[in-house]
Design a protein around this motif. Structure first.
Motif, mmCIF file in Angstrom:
data_model
loop_
_atom_site.group_PDB
_atom_site.id
_atom_site.type_symbol
_atom_site.label_atom_id
_atom_site.label_comp_id
_atom_site.label_asym_id
_atom_site.label_seq_id
_atom_site.Cartn_x
_atom_site.Cartn_y
_atom_site.Cartn_z
ATOM 1 N N MET A 168 -41.604 21.826 109.761
ATOM 2 C CA MET A 168 -41.317 23.250 109.558
ATOM 3 C C MET A 168 -41.782 24.002 110.792
ATOM 4 S SD MET A 168 -42.543 25.925 106.585
ATOM 5 C CE MET A 168 -41.050 25.798 105.587
ATOM 6 N N PHE A 169 -40.896 24.845 111.332
ATOM 7 C CA PHE A 169 -41.250 25.539 112.567
ATOM 8 C C PHE A 169 -40.613 26.921 112.616
ATOM 9 C CE2 PHE A 169 -37.367 23.180 113.372
ATOM 10 C CZ PHE A 169 -36.555 24.088 114.057
ATOM 11 N N SER A 170 -41.176 27.743 113.479
ATOM 12 C CA SER A 170 -40.571 29.017 113.843
ATOM 13 C C SER A 170 -40.584 29.106 115.361
ATOM 14 C CB SER A 170 -41.351 30.196 113.237
ATOM 15 O OG SER A 170 -42.676 30.216 113.723
ATOM 16 N N CYS A 171 -39.624 29.815 115.915
ATOM 17 C CA CYS A 171 -39.579 29.987 117.363
ATOM 18 C C CYS A 171 -38.772 31.229 117.692
ATOM 19 C CB CYS A 171 -38.992 28.759 118.052
ATOM 20 S SG CYS A 171 -37.329 28.322 117.502
ATOM 21 N N LEU A 172 -38.904 31.706 118.905
ATOM 22 C CA LEU A 172 -38.169 32.879 119.336
ATOM 23 C C LEU A 172 -36.745 32.503 119.718
ATOM 24 C CD1 LEU A 172 -40.867 34.728 121.485
ATOM 25 C CD2 LEU A 172 -40.303 35.033 119.057
ATOM 26 N N GLY A 173 -35.804 33.414 119.421
ATOM 27 C CA GLY A 173 -34.395 33.191 119.714
ATOM 28 C C GLY A 173 -33.899 34.038 120.868
ATOM 29 N N PRO A 174 -32.635 33.870 121.271
ATOM 30 C CA PRO A 174 -32.086 34.498 122.477
ATOM 31 C C PRO A 174 -32.093 36.026 122.464
ATOM 32 C CG PRO A 174 -30.668 32.718 121.723
ATOM 33 C CD PRO A 174 -31.678 32.932 120.646
ATOM 34 N N GLY A 175 -32.127 36.642 121.278
ATOM 35 C CA GLY A 175 -32.131 38.097 121.229
ATOM 36 C C GLY A 175 -33.478 38.723 121.522
ATOM 37 N N THR A 176 -34.485 37.903 121.740
ATOM 38 C CA THR A 176 -35.846 38.394 121.979
ATOM 39 C C THR A 176 -35.946 39.074 123.351
ATOM 40 O OG1 THR A 176 -36.770 36.657 120.599
ATOM 41 C CG2 THR A 176 -38.255 37.690 122.179
ATOM 42 N N LEU A 177 -36.578 40.229 123.390
ATOM 43 C CA LEU A 177 -36.874 40.974 124.620
ATOM 44 C C LEU A 177 -35.619 41.500 125.320
ATOM 45 C CD1 LEU A 177 -39.654 38.720 126.243
ATOM 46 C CD2 LEU A 177 -39.906 40.456 124.478
ATOM 47 N N ARG A 178 -34.527 41.674 124.592
ATOM 48 C CA ARG A 178 -33.296 42.098 125.267
ATOM 49 C C ARG A 178 -33.445 43.479 125.891
ATOM 50 N NH1 ARG A 178 -30.261 45.524 122.114
ATOM 51 N NH2 ARG A 178 -30.786 45.676 119.898
ATOM 52 N N GLU A 179 -34.223 44.358 125.297
ATOM 53 C CA GLU A 179 -34.422 45.688 125.890
ATOM 54 C C GLU A 179 -35.211 45.600 127.192
ATOM 55 O OE1 GLU A 179 -34.075 46.095 121.416
ATOM 56 O OE2 GLU A 179 -35.246 44.857 122.798
ATOM 57 N N LEU A 180 -36.170 44.693 127.242
ATOM 58 C CA LEU A 180 -36.941 44.514 128.469
ATOM 59 C C LEU A 180 -36.070 43.945 129.578
ATOM 60 C CD1 LEU A 180 -39.578 44.567 130.018
ATOM 61 C CD2 LEU A 180 -40.201 42.391 128.939
ATOM 62 N N ARG A 181 -35.212 43.000 129.232
ATOM 63 C CA ARG A 181 -34.288 42.450 130.237
ATOM 64 C C ARG A 181 -33.351 43.544 130.755
ATOM 65 N NH1 ARG A 181 -34.943 36.788 129.055
ATOM 66 N NH2 ARG A 181 -35.325 36.501 126.816
ATOM 67 N N GLN A 182 -32.876 44.381 129.845
ATOM 68 C CA GLN A 182 -31.993 45.468 130.252
ATOM 69 C C GLN A 182 -32.714 46.442 131.170
ATOM 70 O OE1 GLN A 182 -28.577 45.830 129.428
ATOM 71 N NE2 GLN A 182 -28.831 47.271 131.138
ATOM 72 N N ALA A 183 -33.968 46.725 130.867
ATOM 73 C CA ALA A 183 -34.742 47.636 131.710
ATOM 74 C C ALA A 183 -34.934 47.060 133.107
ATOM 75 C CB ALA A 183 -36.092 47.931 131.060
ATOM 76 N N LEU A 184 -35.164 45.759 133.198
ATOM 77 C CA LEU A 184 -35.278 45.123 134.512
ATOM 78 C C LEU A 184 -33.986 45.287 135.305
ATOM 79 C CD1 LEU A 184 -37.148 41.862 133.458
ATOM 80 C CD2 LEU A 184 -38.050 43.592 135.020
ATOM 81 N N ASP A 185 -32.840 45.084 134.639
ATOM 82 C CA ASP A 185 -31.548 45.256 135.312
ATOM 83 C C ASP A 185 -31.340 46.707 135.722
ATOM 84 O OD1 ASP A 185 -30.925 42.593 135.077
ATOM 85 O OD2 ASP A 185 -29.673 42.839 133.292
ATOM 86 N N ASP A 186 -31.651 47.634 134.810
ATOM 87 C CA ASP A 186 -31.438 49.050 135.112
ATOM 88 C C ASP A 186 -32.288 49.511 136.284
ATOM 89 O OD1 ASP A 186 -29.706 49.110 132.981
ATOM 90 O OD2 ASP A 186 -31.115 50.064 131.602
ATOM 91 N N ALA A 187 -33.478 48.935 136.419
ATOM 92 C CA ALA A 187 -34.374 49.328 137.499
ATOM 93 C C ALA A 187 -34.094 48.575 138.791
ATOM 94 C CB ALA A 187 -35.820 49.090 137.066
ATOM 95 N N GLY A 188 -33.141 47.620 138.745
ATOM 96 C CA GLY A 188 -32.830 46.840 139.933
ATOM 97 C C GLY A 188 -33.936 45.873 140.321
ATOM 98 N N LEU A 189 -34.697 45.431 139.322
ATOM 99 C CA LEU A 189 -35.812 44.522 139.576
ATOM 100 C C LEU A 189 -35.367 43.094 139.289
ATOM 101 C CD1 LEU A 189 -38.567 46.651 137.808
ATOM 102 C CD2 LEU A 189 -38.114 46.501 140.269
ATOM 103 N N ARG A 190 -35.651 42.200 140.204
ATOM 104 C CA ARG A 190 -35.185 40.824 140.087
ATOM 105 C C ARG A 190 -36.336 39.891 139.757
ATOM 106 N NH1 ARG A 190 -31.453 43.160 139.285
ATOM 107 N NH2 ARG A 190 -29.612 43.559 140.583
ATOM 108 N N THR A 191 -36.281 39.303 138.584
ATOM 109 C CA THR A 191 -37.254 38.272 138.202
ATOM 110 C C THR A 191 -36.666 37.460 137.061
ATOM 111 O OG1 THR A 191 -39.540 37.831 137.534
ATOM 112 C CG2 THR A 191 -38.464 39.729 136.508
#
Length: 310
Positions: A168-191
């Motif tokens: 039995m397990f739990s884990c994070l899925g692909p929708g995690t932190l999508r707002e943070l990823r978008q903010a990185l793109d909006d700010a032009g920050l590459r990581t």
């Protein structure tokens, strides 16, 4: 279900994961999520008939799930396994202190002797070093997504589970932190940022690795924040960014200010900033037989004439 052509591999460095978690103390700052998901897992476990003699807490961290597992299975032996020695040191100090009170000793199983004693192991999720077919339950709360080869961890858990044992397990899925990823793109920050495996791929991987009756489901939690700083502090507490290809070195003030401004621009009508956490839950039973890549069927010793002689 169609099986994946190649098992999903995450762009993570195990050494980076170890270093990130070694810096986070006893993970008390992450329990707002880790503890909540553990309780939701325990609720799912309540509907499953299982009487384990020995259970593994895979990715146990500082041992926060021990009391919950003892609540459900007070007589079972417990092994806490993690790849980060500083976290295991916290677990040992917390749950095996000198002069422990009687009630706490009973809670974590120390007083009941060797039958349900606690043991802590420093090892990789995909290379536990434990005896084959020795466990009845593998429990893993929000740890599997930190391993670069989750399919290898599932295969290892099958190896150490007895026939009809439960993973039995739990884990994070692909929708995690999508707002943070978008903010990185909006700010032009590459990581680079961590990647996560889709719930449906995990269902396929369970079948491929010799489990039966897999059950997968997922939910998306939305956390909201008054300030970007608090949002970033929580992301750091949950494990930070051990992704291969992430920005080298510490972020400067200008870099962080740009990210905070981009996050602030996402404020909703209520003035708060949202952060999505997609959580996948899975459980499956260890099957008696597994079909190998060449077509052979491998049968467990426990499936031949019942349990092996003691």
């Amino acid at each position: 279900m169609s099986l994946p052509d190649t098992p999903p591999t995450l762009p993570l460095s195990p050494a980076h994961v170890q270093r990130q978690f070694a810096r986070r103390g006893d993970l008390s700052g992450a329990q707002f999520l880790y503890g909540e998901i553990a309780r939701r897992m325990l609720g799912r476990l309540a509907y499953i008939r299982l009487d384990p003699k020995l259970m593994l807490d895979a990715g146990c961290g500082a041992g926060d799930n021990l009391a919950l597992l003892r609540e459900r299975y007070p007589q079972a032996g417990y092994i806490g396994l993690d790849h980060c020695e500083p976290l295991l040191a916290h677990a040992r100090r917390r749950f095996q202190p000198a002069g422990m009170g009687t009630w706490l000793g009973r809670l974590i199983g120390k007083e009941s002797g060797k039958k349900n004693a606690n043991r802590y192991v420093l090892a990789d999720l995909a290379g536990t070093g434990l005896e084959p077919e020795s466990l009845d339950l593998v429990w893993s709360n929000l740890a599997l997504h930190w391993h670069p080869e989750p399919h290898a961890a599932l295969a290892e858990w099958r190896r150490v589970l007895r026939v009809n044992g439960l993973a039995m397990f739990s884990c994070l899925g692909p929708g995690t932190l999508r707002e943070l990823r978008q903010a990185l793109d909006d700010a032009g920050l590459r990581t680079a940022t961590p990647g996560f495996v889709d719930m449906h791929d995990f269902g396929d991987l369970l079948i491929e690795n010799g489990y039966t009756d897999p059950v997968m489901d997922q939910e998306t939690l939305t956390l909201t924040y008054e300030t970007p700083d608090k949002l970033l502090a929580d992301v750091w507490a949950l494990g930070g960014n051990p992704a291969i290809g992430r920005r080298a070195g510490l972020a400067g003030r200008a870099w962080r200010d740009r990210l905070c401004a981009a996050l602030g621009a996402q404020r909703g009508p209520d003035g708060r900033i949202a952060l999505s956490i997609e959580v996948a839950y899975g459980h499956a039973w260890r099957a008696a037989a597994r079909r190998g890549a060449s077509g052979e069927t491998h049968i467990s010793l426990d499936a031949i004439g019942g349990r092996r002689a003691k």
